[in-house]
Write an enzyme that holds these catalytic residues in place. Structure first.
Site, PDB file in Angstrom:
ATOM      1  N   LYS A  76       0.841  -1.361   0.091  1.00 30.73           N
ATOM      2  CA  LYS A  76      -0.030  -0.070  -0.050  1.00 30.73           C
ATOM      3  C   LYS A  76       0.713   1.271   0.007  1.00 30.73           C
ATOM      4  O   LYS A  76       1.522   1.546   1.098  1.00 30.73           O
ATOM      5  CB  LYS A  76      -0.976  -0.016   1.218  1.00 30.73           C
ATOM      6  CG  LYS A  76      -2.213   1.090   1.006  1.00 30.73           C
ATOM      7  CD  LYS A  76      -2.680   1.499   2.218  1.00 30.73           C
ATOM      8  CE  LYS A  76      -1.739   2.657   2.757  1.00 30.73           C
ATOM      9  NZ  LYS A  76      -1.706   4.060   1.831  1.00 30.73           N
ATOM     10  N   GLU A  88       9.478  15.945  15.523  1.00 27.25           N
ATOM     11  CA  GLU A  88       9.703  15.829  14.260  1.00 27.25           C
ATOM     12  C   GLU A  88       8.958  16.834  13.260  1.00 27.25           C
ATOM     13  O   GLU A  88       7.972  16.686  13.278  1.00 27.25           O
ATOM     14  CB  GLU A  88       9.545  14.359  13.653  1.00 27.25           C
ATOM     15  CG  GLU A  88      10.070  14.117  12.150  1.00 27.25           C
ATOM     16  CD  GLU A  88       9.895  12.733  11.705  1.00 27.25           C
ATOM     17  OE1 GLU A  88       8.445  12.389  11.836  1.00 27.25           O
ATOM     18  OE2 GLU A  88      10.757  12.085  11.073  1.00 27.25           O
TER      19      GLU A  88
END
Ligand code: NAD
Length: 487
Positions: free
Chosen positions: A179, A391
């Protein structure tokens, strides 16, 4: 409507399969339509897993290593032959400079297949001659394919990261359902064509398109027919996938987020270090899991490093991927830009001095629909700031001074992540010493993102579980059975 926009289908058992719904893939350069993509529902995912199982049992799982290796090499050759198509597809999805897509993504995709072909061709069995008081035996381990592998990958280096998992999985005799990210559906679909051209049996490589929760990602990871999940993406998504596979206790391999440090000592080669830092902060618009977002600099050269980096950041050229001199593309999407911008705002609230950037560039009317952002550098923050701990995944770094080697190591290791680090020094003993003390999966000295595909790749803490690369990948993609024969 973009007249060259394509329609992308799921690929199941070698056939194109429509989904009940479609979604639009938008070009981040200018906001135009790249493709209409068929989203896989539960039924399409079921068919993909069934096709993978049938191909596994129908021969691929038991095919001789030499046959698999020959096919992997053919796939690499076909990727080379169709490199221009892959580059065009990757550039349309991501907006990255053409040169970068060619050198970083597509060349590495072919290298991934060749490297894992070499690894399986040359790796022997573990064996022991076991001598006991009652007799002697030969113990050896045969490695069997793990089975049907779910491969879920992100959008930042789409083909590179996909093939980093598909190649070792196929090399070890597994079949896969992949995917790709909803943001980058094109190259995974094109790879299915190349697999068929190379002669890979139908059903060995299947593609389902869609999103995570309540879409193809969730349907795949919760599927009872999956024997293992290998995932690259955000740490929070890794955690959701762990929960999804927990009831059936399936193995996972996770390559997750990072908040990577660079440690710059006063004895570094300044020009080389500045060039290296510029690459490690801004490559792919800062959208590489290994990118540096924290730069710890020995105080005596702090201003020199800051000035040098600002000069280099200002020299980066944002623009169309195919334009001469373009170094830097847009972020992947408007959604991701909103996230990065929220960190830019937060940095200011947390007391950052913005040395360069911090906003949205004006690149003219033609690119106004794109998700552009300015390369950005901050000072004035410390390790307590959220923007130094979380992040951002954009073209940005915080510069923070230090006074001693011990302090630098402690600052670099003061993070929940643990993916990569870089140390810049001309003192080789210090380079080894500091690199070995970094709590990360990969530590570079006087370089960054120089990879040998046989070496272990992965992270500690929030940055992942397990290692991939060379024989490390073989450990994940196979199940050993120990056979003990009395002699
Ligand atoms: P993401 O986690 O949002 O998505 C990654 C993939 O997971 C996509 O295909 C997405 O559709 C799918 N997904 C999302 N939720 C899911 C769910 N609940 N169940 C199943 N699948 C789900 O990550 P992203 O934004 O695409 O990528 C950026 C992240 O990837 C950053 O954190 C970056 O550091 C990380 N990354 C890590 C590495 C590494 O090697 N460690 C490499 C590249 C990127």
């Amino acid at each position: 409507m973009n007249p060259s926009a394509s329609e992308l289908f799921n690929v199941v058992g070698g056939k194109q399969l429509a989904g009940p719904r479609t979604f639009d893939k938008i070009n981040p350069v200018d906001g135009t339509l790249v493709a209409t993509v068929h989203e896989a529902d539960r039924e399409v995912v079921d068919q993909a897993v069934d096709a993978a199982r049938a191909a596994l049992d129908g021969g691929w799982g038991g095919a001789p290593v030499s046959e698999r290796v020959a096919l992997l090499r053919k796939i690499a050759d076909r990727i080379d032959a169709r490199a221009a198509d892959f580059v065009a597809a990757e550039v349309a999805d991501t907006g990255k400079p053409v040169e970068l897509a060619r050198e970083l993504d597509v060349a590495r995709a072919a290298a991934n297949f060749r490297s894992f072909a070499d690894t399986v061709a040359s790796t022997g069995l573990d064996s022991f001659l076991t001598e006991t008081a009652t007799g002697t035996a030969l113990n050896y381990a045969v490695r069997k394919p793990l089975g049907v592998i779910a491969i879920i990958v992100p959008w930042n280096l789409p083909l590179l990261l996909l093939t980093w998992k598909v190649a070792p999985a196929l090399a070890c005799g597994n079949t896969v359902v992949v995917k790709p990210s909803e943001e980058t559906p094109s190259t995974a679909t094109l790879l299915a064509e190349v697999m068929a051209e190379a002669g890979l049996p139908d059903g060995v490589y299947n593609v389902v398109h869609g999103f995570g929760p309540e879409s193809a990602g969730e349907f795949l990871t919760t599927h009872s027919g999956i024997d293992g999940v290998t995932f690259t993406g955000e740490s929070a998504t890794g955690s959701a996938i762990m929960r999804a596979v927990a009831p059936r206790v399936r193995p996972v391999s996770f390559e997750l987020g990072g908040k990577n440090a660079a440690v710059v000592f006063a004895d570094c080669d300044l020009d080389k270090t500045l060039d290296g830092l510029t690459r490690s902060i801004f490559l792919n618009t800062g959208q590489v899991c290994l990118c540096t977002e924290r730069v710890y600099v020995e105080r005596s050269i702090f201003d020199q490093v800051a000035d040098g980096l600002v000069r280099r950041a200002k020299a980066l050229q944002l623009g169309r991927p195919e334009a001469d001199g373009t170094t830097t593309g847009p972020l992947i999407s408007q959604k991701h830009r909103a996230k990065v911008q929220s960190y830019f705002d937060l940095a200011v609230q947390e007391g950052a001095d913005v040395l360069v950037g911090g906003g949205i560039p004006d690149l003219g009317q033609e690119l106004a629909g794109g998700s552009w952002i300015e390369p950005t550098l901050w000072t004035g923050l410390d390790n307590t700031a959220r923007v130094v701990r979380e992040e951002v995944f954009g073209p940005v770094a915080a510069l923070i001074p230090f006074d001693t080697e011990e302090e630098a190591i402690a600052l670099a290791n003061d993070t929940d992540y643990g993916l990569a680090a870089a140390v810049w020094t001309t003192d080789l003993q210090r380079g080894h010493r500091v690199a070995q003390q970094m709590r990360v999966g990969m530590a570079w000295v006087n370089t960054w993102y120089l990879r040998d595909l046989r070496s272990p790749f992965g992270g500690v803490g929030l940055s992942g579980i397990g290692r991939e690369g060379g024989v490390h990948s073989m450990h994940f993609y196979t199940e050993p059975t120990n056979v003990c024969v009395a002699l």
